[in-house]
Motif scaffolding. Structure first.
Motif: not given
Length: 108
Positions: A37-38, A41, A45, A50-51, A54-55, A57-58
């Motif tokens: 994940t890092r 990102y 990035e 970042r938001k 996250i959305i 990947l989810r």
């Protein structure tokens, strides 16, 4: 007031999967999989918040099952990472191929 289209057509899932952030993640996982994940990102990035990541990947992992969570060995133990669903690899390659065809047709 503009009414949002809520009806799903035949290619709604494909349209959702190839949005800019979703496709960026899939493209990276097509090049090298699995990735932490890092790592995702760090690479993305500059293009997305970042938001958004996250959305993304989810959505790709939980909602669409396009990417699969996996444990990856790191220097500090194990970390969370993702790999591309094997069934989706061919789809991503096909989308890239179709995009090149469309570009060539457009230039004629």
């Amino acid at each position: 007031m503009v009414k949002k289209e809520k009806d799903k057509d035949e290619i709604w899932a494909l349209r959702k999967v190839i949005s800019r952030p979703n496709y960026a993640v899939m493209s990276l996982l097509l090049q090298k999989s699995p990735r932490t994940t890092r790592e995702l990102y760090a690479i993305l990035e500059k293009k997305f918040t970042r938001k958004t990541l996250i959305i993304t990947l989810r959505e790709l992992s939980l909602d669409l099952n396009v990417i699969q969570p996996t444990h990856i060995r790191t220097e500090k133990g194990y970390g969370l990472g993702y790999r591309l669903n094997p069934k989706v690899k061919e789809i991503v390659k096909s989308v890239q191929k179709f995009s090149k065809i469309i570009e060539n047709v457009r230039q004629i």
